[in-house]
Design a protein around this motif. Sequence first.
Motif, PDB file in Angstrom:
ATOM      1  N   ALA A   1       0.831  -1.200   0.000  1.00 28.02           N
ATOM      2  CA  ALA A   1       0.000   0.000   0.000  1.00 28.02           C
ATOM      3  C   ALA A   1       0.863   1.246   0.000  1.00 28.02           C
ATOM      4  N   ASN A   2       0.240   2.350  -0.364  1.00 32.43           N
ATOM      5  CA  ASN A   2       0.890   3.652  -0.447  1.00 32.43           C
ATOM      6  C   ASN A   2       1.276   4.135   0.949  1.00 32.43           C
ATOM      7  N   PRO A   3       2.591   4.222   1.257  1.00 33.49           N
ATOM      8  CA  PRO A   3       3.021   4.647   2.591  1.00 33.49           C
ATOM      9  C   PRO A   3       3.227   6.154   2.725  1.00 33.49           C
ATOM     10  N   LEU A   4       3.046   6.900   1.620  1.00 33.62           N
ATOM     11  CA  LEU A   4       3.245   8.350   1.674  1.00 33.62           C
ATOM     12  C   LEU A   4       2.057   9.014   2.360  1.00 33.62           C
ATOM     13  N   GLN A   5       2.239  10.241   2.748  1.00 32.10           N
ATOM     14  CA  GLN A   5       1.165  11.002   3.380  1.00 32.10           C
ATOM     15  C   GLN A   5       0.507  11.942   2.371  1.00 32.10           C
ATOM     16  N   SER A   6       0.319  11.406   1.178  1.00 34.22           N
ATOM     17  CA  SER A   6      -0.389  12.085   0.092  1.00 34.22           C
ATOM     18  C   SER A   6      -0.803  11.010  -0.894  1.00 34.22           C
ATOM     19  N   ASP A   7      -1.712  11.352  -1.811  1.00 33.09           N
ATOM     20  CA  ASP A   7      -1.974  10.448  -2.921  1.00 33.09           C
ATOM     21  C   ASP A   7      -0.658  10.230  -3.661  1.00 33.09           C
ATOM     22  N   ALA A   8      -0.534   9.080  -4.325  1.00 29.70           N
ATOM     23  CA  ALA A   8       0.747   8.756  -4.955  1.00 29.70           C
ATOM     24  C   ALA A   8       0.552   8.046  -6.286  1.00 29.70           C
TER      25      ALA A   8
ATOM     26  N   VAL B   1      -2.821   0.484 -20.756  1.00 31.69           N
ATOM     27  CA  VAL B   1      -2.864   1.555 -19.757  1.00 31.69           C
ATOM     28  C   VAL B   1      -1.439   1.898 -19.336  1.00 31.69           C
ATOM     29  N   SER B   2      -1.275   3.101 -18.838  1.00 34.10           N
ATOM     30  CA  SER B   2       0.004   3.539 -18.291  1.00 34.10           C
ATOM     31  C   SER B   2      -0.025   3.348 -16.786  1.00 34.10           C
ATOM     32  N   ILE B   3       0.780   2.409 -16.281  1.00 29.90           N
ATOM     33  CA  ILE B   3       0.791   2.146 -14.846  1.00 29.90           C
ATOM     34  C   ILE B   3       1.239   3.373 -14.063  1.00 29.90           C
ATOM     35  N   THR B   4       2.159   4.156 -14.648  1.00 34.47           N
ATOM     36  CA  THR B   4       2.664   5.328 -13.930  1.00 34.47           C
ATOM     37  C   THR B   4       1.587   6.394 -13.752  1.00 34.47           C
ATOM     38  N   ALA B   5       0.450   6.239 -14.430  1.00 36.51           N
ATOM     39  CA  ALA B   5      -0.647   7.200 -14.278  1.00 36.51           C
ATOM     40  C   ALA B   5      -1.682   6.745 -13.252  1.00 36.51           C
ATOM     41  N   VAL B   6      -1.521   5.525 -12.734  1.00 40.08           N
ATOM     42  CA  VAL B   6      -2.464   5.021 -11.724  1.00 40.08           C
ATOM     43  C   VAL B   6      -2.233   5.765 -10.425  1.00 40.08           C
ATOM     44  N   ARG B   7      -3.278   6.359  -9.884  1.00 38.33           N
ATOM     45  CA  ARG B   7      -3.180   7.165  -8.670  1.00 38.33           C
ATOM     46  C   ARG B   7      -3.728   6.366  -7.487  1.00 38.33           C
ATOM     47  N   VAL B   8      -2.937   6.270  -6.438  1.00 35.71           N
ATOM     48  CA  VAL B   8      -3.310   5.492  -5.256  1.00 35.71           C
ATOM     49  C   VAL B   8      -3.480   6.453  -4.082  1.00 35.71           C
ATOM     50  N   LYS B   9      -4.621   6.418  -3.453  1.00 34.30           N
ATOM     51  CA  LYS B   9      -4.912   7.343  -2.363  1.00 34.30           C
ATOM     52  C   LYS B   9      -4.134   6.997  -1.096  1.00 34.30           C
ATOM     53  N   VAL B  10      -4.058   7.957  -0.194  1.00 36.03           N
ATOM     54  CA  VAL B  10      -3.404   7.745   1.096  1.00 36.03           C
ATOM     55  C   VAL B  10      -4.002   6.516   1.772  1.00 36.03           C
ATOM     56  N   GLY B  11      -3.134   5.630   2.230  1.00 39.22           N
ATOM     57  CA  GLY B  11      -3.592   4.458   2.965  1.00 39.22           C
ATOM     58  C   GLY B  11      -4.134   3.349   2.102  1.00 39.22           C
ATOM     59  N   GLN B  12      -4.318   3.588   0.816  1.00 34.83           N
ATOM     60  CA  GLN B  12      -4.896   2.575  -0.065  1.00 34.83           C
ATOM     61  C   GLN B  12      -3.805   1.711  -0.657  1.00 34.83           C
ATOM     62  N   GLY B  13      -4.164   0.506  -1.070  1.00 33.63           N
ATOM     63  CA  GLY B  13      -3.161  -0.389  -1.605  1.00 33.63           C
ATOM     64  C   GLY B  13      -3.712  -1.343  -2.636  1.00 33.63           C
ATOM     65  N   PHE B  14      -2.913  -2.364  -2.947  1.00 35.25           N
ATOM     66  CA  PHE B  14      -3.323  -3.340  -3.945  1.00 35.25           C
ATOM     67  C   PHE B  14      -2.490  -4.611  -3.795  1.00 35.25           C
ATOM     68  N   TRP B  15      -2.918  -5.651  -4.493  1.00 38.23           N
ATOM     69  CA  TRP B  15      -2.118  -6.859  -4.633  1.00 38.23           C
ATOM     70  C   TRP B  15      -1.184  -6.677  -5.829  1.00 38.23           C
ATOM     71  N   TYR B  16       0.079  -7.049  -5.653  1.00 41.05           N
ATOM     72  CA  TYR B  16       0.962  -7.232  -6.806  1.00 41.05           C
ATOM     73  C   TYR B  16       1.267  -8.716  -6.875  1.00 41.05           C
ATOM     74  N   VAL B  17       0.875  -9.340  -7.975  1.00 43.29           N
ATOM     75  CA  VAL B  17       1.119 -10.773  -8.182  1.00 43.29           C
ATOM     76  C   VAL B  17       2.292 -10.909  -9.145  1.00 43.29           C
ATOM     77  N   ARG B  18       3.420 -11.425  -8.627  1.00 43.10           N
ATOM     78  CA  ARG B  18       4.631 -11.566  -9.442  1.00 43.10           C
ATOM     79  C   ARG B  18       4.768 -13.001  -9.924  1.00 43.10           C
ATOM     80  N   LYS B  19       4.788 -13.152 -11.241  1.00 42.95           N
ATOM     81  CA  LYS B  19       4.869 -14.470 -11.855  1.00 42.95           C
ATOM     82  C   LYS B  19       6.323 -14.900 -12.068  1.00 42.95           C
TER      83      LYS B  19
END
Length: 236
Positions: free
Chosen positions: A155-162, A202-220
């Motif tokens: 998850a996003n550990p910054l204190q802003s959207d990231a 899609v451009s992954i670098t354009a995905v915006r993640v809110k403070v405290g929000q996260g996701f699964w990264y599945v590495r194959k």
Amino acid sequence: MKKLLLIAGVAVALAASADYTSQTIGVTKITTTNRNTIVAVPFASLTNGTAAISANDLVCTNGLPIGTTTPTTQLLVFKDDGYLTWELAPEGWVPVPNGVHTADYVGENSTIASGGAIWVVLPSAPNPSQDIYIYGDFTTQPTESAVADGSNLIANPLQSDATFTLDGTPATGDQIIISNDSAPVCYSYSRKGKWTGDGAAVSITAVRVKVGQGFWYVRKTGSSVSKVNWIAAAGE
């Protein structure tokens, strides 16, 4: 989820202690409308600012639903492709035995390094919303999340959207899954060397993640992605 409420740098004057080292305490408010919420771990332990924090020390119990004869709030720690569970009781967070895992095992193996994440599971979807407070040592701000083989809850550990970049090259089938109570948003790495969502590039670098929000990264197998680098979003 809503963004950061407060990060407080606490200065403590200890005139009698010449070797006292100041500590920065971080407090983040996350507002959710979901029953299941990915919560960031942006802090280290308050007792040891360089050590990983335990899930039960990270999440404040104030205001969270407590059930005694009904379902209660849970914390889920993802470890070794399974979950370790804490439940909220009147006396605080209590580790729950799970199969071969005893309560002692749950308590001793529920630490999460900064940049990681946990689940907070409410008894039901809140109406209209639920505030979740997390706190810990914020002397060193994390800016990255480690990625290993298999499923990673981060998850996003910054204190802003990231936004974020990836260290390494994804393999075909690598996935980023942003969960919510309704329909998760899924991005997959294709054979053409591009990220796609709903069949479109899609451009992954354009995905915006809110403070405290996260996701699964599945590495194959074959993926060399080793970490997620978090970058404060423009306008923050």
